[in-house]
Design a protein around this motif. Structure first.
Motif, PDB file in Angstrom:
ATOM      1  N   LEU A  51      12.132  -8.801  -0.590  1.00  0.00           N
ATOM      2  CA  LEU A  51      11.278  -8.449  -1.720  1.00  0.00           C
ATOM      3  C   LEU A  51       9.831  -8.685  -1.305  1.00  0.00           C
ATOM      4  N   ARG A  52       9.001  -7.689  -1.551  1.00  0.00           N
ATOM      5  CA  ARG A  52       7.586  -7.788  -1.186  1.00  0.00           C
ATOM      6  C   ARG A  52       6.729  -7.500  -2.419  1.00  0.00           C
ATOM      7  N   TYR A  53       5.623  -8.238  -2.503  1.00  0.00           N
ATOM      8  CA  TYR A  53       4.654  -8.031  -3.582  1.00  0.00           C
ATOM      9  C   TYR A  53       3.284  -7.824  -2.960  1.00  0.00           C
ATOM     10  N   GLU A  54       2.543  -6.833  -3.485  1.00  0.00           N
ATOM     11  CA  GLU A  54       1.175  -6.597  -3.030  1.00  0.00           C
ATOM     12  C   GLU A  54       0.269  -6.363  -4.226  1.00  0.00           C
ATOM     13  N   ASP A  55      -0.893  -7.001  -4.189  1.00  0.00           N
ATOM     14  CA  ASP A  55      -1.903  -6.850  -5.228  1.00  0.00           C
ATOM     15  C   ASP A  55      -3.159  -6.284  -4.580  1.00  0.00           C
ATOM     16  N   GLY A 109     -25.468  12.277  -1.859  1.00  0.00           N
ATOM     17  CA  GLY A 109     -24.296  12.796  -2.567  1.00  0.00           C
ATOM     18  C   GLY A 109     -22.982  12.140  -2.193  1.00  0.00           C
ATOM     19  N   GLY A 110     -22.878  11.550  -1.020  1.00  0.00           N
ATOM     20  CA  GLY A 110     -21.606  10.953  -0.614  1.00  0.00           C
ATOM     21  C   GLY A 110     -21.662   9.456  -0.453  1.00  0.00           C
ATOM     22  N   TYR A 111     -22.608   8.811  -1.120  1.00  0.00           N
ATOM     23  CA  TYR A 111     -22.803   7.378  -0.911  1.00  0.00           C
ATOM     24  C   TYR A 111     -21.730   6.558  -1.618  1.00  0.00           C
ATOM     25  N   VAL A 112     -21.053   5.691  -0.854  1.00  0.00           N
ATOM     26  CA  VAL A 112     -20.089   4.736  -1.404  1.00  0.00           C
ATOM     27  C   VAL A 112     -20.219   3.439  -0.623  1.00  0.00           C
ATOM     28  N   ASP A 113     -20.458   2.356  -1.331  1.00  0.00           N
ATOM     29  CA  ASP A 113     -20.489   1.019  -0.735  1.00  0.00           C
ATOM     30  C   ASP A 113     -19.385   0.229  -1.418  1.00  0.00           C
ATOM     31  N   GLY A 114     -18.246   0.074  -0.732  1.00  0.00           N
ATOM     32  CA  GLY A 114     -17.076  -0.477  -1.393  1.00  0.00           C
ATOM     33  C   GLY A 114     -16.479  -1.671  -0.680  1.00  0.00           C
ATOM     34  N   GLN A 115     -15.685  -2.401  -1.438  1.00  0.00           N
ATOM     35  CA  GLN A 115     -14.954  -3.542  -0.911  1.00  0.00           C
ATOM     36  C   GLN A 115     -13.535  -3.470  -1.443  1.00  0.00           C
ATOM     37  N   GLU A 116     -12.562  -3.530  -0.532  1.00  0.00           N
ATOM     38  CA  GLU A 116     -11.162  -3.427  -0.903  1.00  0.00           C
ATOM     39  C   GLU A 116     -10.412  -4.635  -0.365  1.00  0.00           C
ATOM     40  N   SER A 117      -9.588  -5.225  -1.189  1.00  0.00           N
ATOM     41  CA  SER A 117      -8.812  -6.381  -0.744  1.00  0.00           C
ATOM     42  C   SER A 117      -7.349  -6.204  -1.140  1.00  0.00           C
ATOM     43  N   ARG A 118      -6.498  -6.918  -0.407  1.00  0.00           N
ATOM     44  CA  ARG A 118      -5.061  -6.846  -0.687  1.00  0.00           C
ATOM     45  C   ARG A 118      -4.426  -8.198  -0.360  1.00  0.00           C
ATOM     46  N   LEU A 119      -3.629  -8.676  -1.258  1.00  0.00           N
ATOM     47  CA  LEU A 119      -2.840  -9.883  -1.052  1.00  0.00           C
ATOM     48  C   LEU A 119      -1.377  -9.482  -1.029  1.00  0.00           C
ATOM     49  N   GLY A 120      -0.676  -9.894   0.008  1.00  0.00           N
ATOM     50  CA  GLY A 120       0.734  -9.554   0.134  1.00  0.00           C
ATOM     51  C   GLY A 120       1.581 -10.781   0.401  1.00  0.00           C
ATOM     52  N   ALA A 121       2.765 -10.802  -0.142  1.00  0.00           N
ATOM     53  CA  ALA A 121       3.714 -11.889   0.095  1.00  0.00           C
ATOM     54  C   ALA A 121       5.120 -11.321   0.082  1.00  0.00           C
ATOM     55  N   TYR A 122       6.011 -11.952   0.827  1.00  0.00           N
ATOM     56  CA  TYR A 122       7.375 -11.430   0.894  1.00  0.00           C
ATOM     57  C   TYR A 122       8.346 -12.573   1.158  1.00  0.00           C
ATOM     58  N   VAL A 123       9.586 -12.309   0.890  1.00  0.00           N
ATOM     59  CA  VAL A 123      10.688 -13.170   1.284  1.00  0.00           C
ATOM     60  C   VAL A 123      11.853 -12.262   1.645  1.00  0.00           C
ATOM     61  N   MET A 124      12.535 -12.598   2.732  1.00  0.00           N
ATOM     62  CA  MET A 124      13.694 -11.811   3.136  1.00  0.00           C
ATOM     63  C   MET A 124      14.708 -12.736   3.804  1.00  0.00           C
TER      64      MET A 124
END
Length: 950
Positions: A629-633, A600-615
């Motif tokens: 300014l920061r951007y994340e996908d 009932g609680g089975y989850v097999d997941g993959q999560e990714s994040r790309l981040g970039a910034y300039v200050m």
């Protein structure tokens, strides 16, 4: 993290410590002119180390003052002067930090908090990092990070950044809590030290239970020219005891003749206890162990480092319960005299609630927990030229949060109705006196009391159980460039990129209902898969092995409090329940059927994040400005089990889901420092909170009619709108040359797309309070959580320390410290006409710490009072909302440096013997029920410690 990897890491740290020790001995054994020079140098180093140790708190305060953003820090020196071993409790004393636990897995009964959050905001609003990189998130459904694994023995300092710049991860509405591990440089280059600690749990001692504990830590640091190495190992074990009282089920209307559409929460004066009273006895054994290893290299143009730490937490928790409840058994021919049915809860002709019949019971729950966390970060910094530098890193975090053994078994009596033969209309009511909200009691007749006292009545009805597994492996890479400029206004530009990838796997096994094993009696392993009459089969408590508890908080339970032998219960689990689990698991391979109990609680997941910034760093009219300014996908892909309902039959099927979303986040941080002792700060920034894992999944339930046509779909957050916030902060901080300081902060957060969380371990968002059901043109009803609510948080925070150094003689060591946070939070819960304003869950309106301390003549002493105000635990749809009562603790700590090498100390936690958990409905008069926690006490804790530096 597998066993081989664990052993390899621990062996590496141990080998490093022995190697360092051997090098130190070899150096000491060399009697040459060089040795004399080295001894002279070492003497100088020892002087630096001693001074450094005495000023660790000042270094933490200096970092706080020099920070561009609003930051609070705490050094290991301060942590180790406190009576707690648990970091969540320790850090809860910092301004605006709230520690919490829930009782769904008996955690509150350990006496330790499990979670920590800035200003009490939801865990997903906080970013938790180790040496600047994110740690694995191991809760099966939420983004909560358990601090059970974090020990002050493995931490050098903690920094809380409440207004991070664009350089840092953007999912930090509340802020970032960064744990830093030690390095050789922290000790002036060399140290060899051992710490030992002994503990005593006062409540466990009073009840004759296991009450002792100990801890030991060894650490060593050494520098070799350009190289530095640090390592430590620690182990601790302790026993604790918790006691709780709760109602059996929630509250009903006292009189039901009024408007039936009026929710119970709107008429709190018309409530009555629904069923009965229970008393819970919670025994706990807690083990922690871990290691830390750091390497550093300092070159002319390059600096390289390794930071690594590993920790394990093992909780063995046994909860035993005695209960008396209002019930009748129609199978025995019992009925109530009001309407002639077998219901023990009934309204009379005048609309008044009355309770009939009584069942005595004993219930046992095993809730063991195993957690582990490994973090490794490798990186460096390079000087490209006079103007350009770059830093770079790769990091790995591996976390597990398992509940390897979850057992439930219940002993219930037949129902007592007051008649001689136990049949026919009941003649005795069950009356509950709940005037004392911490100690509800039953007003028992002589017949009821005699029935409750007979342990031949409760018989073992069922045994069930299961386990939960959750793990995440996270990789992160990043690089940053810092370009120094000579402009009049523009001083520097910084930019960077990071990538994060996480693999997570979770599943829960929880037998129940038709898959329970019902006990038959005679042989304690005899059972049936078919349901059995309650209270008529199985061994009685009088036949079961175990012990009795004679005393209890607020007075003894109103029936003999029997603690069944856990060895017998575990033998039943492994002999009965475990084979049933394997049988249901095997169905997947035989005919493709996935049992809801096993998958009932089975989850097999993959999560990714790309981040970039300039200050940038700019200077204008005495102000330093940091626009950014920061951007994340973000993306998430998973295979999970979806409930498939066909008529009355329910099964599971594997489904796939894929989600993605991004965020643009501008920010501006400003500083003004008119002199060396004053700084003014202001910031505005956008941030967000990533949705919890259960919301990232696709439809969780699909219902079909007998023609196999889809008629209903239940989904989480289909639009994937993460909570977004605009954050406004202002701060003024003043320090003195003597180390005194004062800080005042104000803040405001404007929230969008708010979804309330329950605050419970592995629990879904709310309980249907904000669900919306819409029927499309195709006739399919789609039920989803409404995340259209907005919210706000605003408050003021004061933090200060003052030492009376101008007083004469010994009095000059007196000092005071205090902080206070006062805030308001609000959002909407419910939908349509039922929408209403509510607090944010877990966020108190008031938090403060007050301390009187003394530092002089090698003596340190502190008397500290900490308070966290009431919190919304869970909003409800018609019932009164569930609240968590305020909690407080008065603690005493004393330590003394006997000489330069030896330090001893003692501490008492919870001097006033206050409760550590208390939940109620609406107001504190209405105590909560069973799994929601009730009223919990764990007593006082006593600690002695010794530190020896070689």
């Amino acid at each position: 993290m597998n066993l081989v990897t664990k052993k390899t890491y621990l062996a590496t740290v141990l080998a490093s410590l022995f190697s360092l020790n051997a090098m130190a001995q070899d150096t000491a054994a060399t009697n040459t002119d060089q040795e004399v020079d080295e001894q002279q140098n070492n003497a100088a180093i020892e002087e630096v180390v001693t001074t450094g140790q005495l000023t660790q708190s000042n270094k933490a305060m200096a970092e706080q003052f020099e920070s561009a953003s609003v930051m609070t820090t705490m050094s290991v020196e301060t942590m180790l002067n406190m009576p707690q071993e648990n970091l969540a409790n320790i850090l809860g004393r910092l301004p605006g930090l709230a520690a919490s636990a829930d009782q769904s897995r008996n955690q509150a009964g350990t006496g330790e908090a499990q979670y920590l959050s800035i200003r009490g905001l939801d865990n997903s609003f906080n970013a938790f990092t180790m040496n600047g990189v994110r740690v694995a998130q191991t809760d099966a459904t939420t983004r909560a990070v358990s601090l059970n694994l974090f020990s002050p023995f493995s931490i050098a300092s903690v920094a809380v950044d409440k207004a991070p710049s664009a350089q840092y991860d953007g999912d930090n509405i509340a802020g970032i809590i960064d744990f830093r591990t030690p390095t050789a440089e922290d000790f002036g280059g060399e140290v060899l030290r051992v710490r030992t600690q002994g503990t005593l749990a006062g409540r466990a001692n009073e009840r004759g239970q296991d009450d002792d504990g100990f801890a030991i830590q060894g650490e060593m640091a050494k520098t070799f020219g350009r190289f530095g190495v640090y390592g430590n190992l620690y182990y601790s074990e302790k026993n604790t005891l918790g006691e709780s009282t709760a109602l059996q089920q929630s509250w009903l209307k006292q009189n039901n003749l009024g408007d039936a559409d009026v929710p119970k929460r709107d008429d709190m004066t018309n409530l009555a206890p629904r069923n009965g009273v229970q008393w819970n006895f919670l025994r706990n054994n807690i083990e922690r162990q871990g290691a830390t290893l750091s390497f550093d290299y300092q070159g002319d143009a390059h600096k390289l480092y390794l930071r690594s730490t590993y920790g394990e937490y093992a909780l063995k928790s046994w909860m035993d319960q005695a209960s008396l409840r209002a019930e009748l058994d129609g199978g025995l021919g019992q009925v109530n005299p009001i309407d002639g049915t077998s219901s023990g809860t009934v309204y009379d002709d005048f609309g008044n609630l009355s309770l009939w019949g009584m069942r005595s019971g004993a219930y046992h729950r095993t809730e063991h927990s195993d957690q582990s966390l490994l973090t490794v970060k490798i990186g460096g910094e390079s000087i490209i030229n006079d103007a350009l530098t770059m830093d770079y890193y790769a990091a790995y975090s591996d976390g597990q949060q398992d509940y390897p053994l979850r057992i439930q078994t219940a002993f219930y009596s037949p129902t007592y109705n007051g008649t001689a033969d136990g049949t026919g209309p009941a003649t005795e009511q069950l009356i509950i006196n709940a005037l004392d909200p911490n100690n509800p009691r039953l007003v028992l007749t002589p017949g009821q009391q005699a029935f409750a006292n007979d342990l031949n009545n409760p018989k073992q009805w069922y045994i069930t159980g299961g386990y939960e597994e959750s793990e995440e492996q996270k990789l992160q890479y990043g690089t940053n460039f810092n370009w120094q400029l000579d402009g009049d206004a523009l001083k520097a530009v910084k930019f960077g990129v990071m990538y994060e990838d996480a693999d997570r796997l979770s599943n829960s096994v929880d037998l129940g209902g038709d898959d329970r094993a019902y006990m038959l009696g005679g042989d304690y392993l005899a059972y049936s898969r078919d349901g059995q009459p309650i209270g008529q089969q199985g061994l009685s408590l009088a036949e079961f092995e175990g012990t009795f508890i004679d005393d209890f908080m607020g007075g003894p339970a109103q029936m003999p409090f029997f603690i069944p032998d856990t060895g017998m219960i575990e033998a039943q689990y492994y002999g009965i329940v475990a084979p049933i689990i394997e049988e249901l698991r095997a169905l997947r391979d035989s005919d493709g059927i996935l049992s809801p109990r096993v998958w009932g609680g089975y989850v097999d997941g993959q999560e990714s994040r790309l981040g970039a910034y300039v200050m940038a760093e700019m200077e204008l009219g005495g102000w330093k400005l940091y626009p950014g300014l920061r951007y994340e996908d973000n993306s998430f892909d998973a295979v999970y089990t979806q409930e498939q309902q066909l008529g009355d039959e329910s099964s599971l099927a594997f489904e796939e889901t894929s989600r993605s979303y991004d965020q643009w986040m501008p920010s501006l941080i400003a500083n003004y420092r008119p002199d060396d002792n004053t700084v003014y700060r202001a910031s505005v920034r956008k941030s967000y909170s990533r949705p919890s894992f259960d919301l990232l999944l696709g439809p969780s339930k699909v219902s079909r009619n007998d023609k196999n046509e889809v008629v209903a779909i239940t989904v989480g957050n289909p639009n994937l709108s993460p909570v977004e916030a605009w954050n406004f902060d202002a701060n003024a901080e003043f320090i003195s040359n003597q180390g005194d300081f004062f800080s005042v902060s104000v803040y405001y957060k404007d929230l969008q797309n708010v979804i309330q969380a329950t605050g419970q371990t592995n629990s879904p968002v709310l309980d249907g309070v904000s669900e919306v059901t819409e029927v499309g043109e195709d006739g399919v009803a789609i039920t989803r959580l409404d995340n259209s609510a907005s919210g706000k948080v605003y408050g003021i925070e004061l933090d200060g320390q003052y030492t009376f150094s101008s007083l004469p003689g010994a009095l000059s060591g007196l000092g005071v410290y205090g902080n206070i946070t006062r805030q308001k939070t609000s959002t909407d819960v419910g939908t349509g006409e039922d929408k209403r304003e509510s607090w944010l869950t877990q966020a108190p309106e008031l938090m403060y710490t007050a301390e009187v301390n003394y530092r002089n003549y090698d003596l340190f002493a502190a008397l500290t009072y900490s308070y966290t105000g009431k919190r919304l635990y869970r909003p409800n749809s018609t019932d009164p909302d569930l609240w968590m009562h305020s909690v407080s603790s008065l603690d005493l700590s004393v330590s003394y440096n006997i000489n330069d090498d030896l330090k001893i100390g003692a501490a008492v936690e919870n001097l006033l013997d206050s409760h550590n958990f208390w939940t109620y409905y609406g107001n504190e008069q209405y105590l909560s029920d069973d799994r929601n926690g009730g009223y919990v006490e764990t007593g006082r804790f006593f600690t002695v410690n010794m530190t020896y530096t070689f």
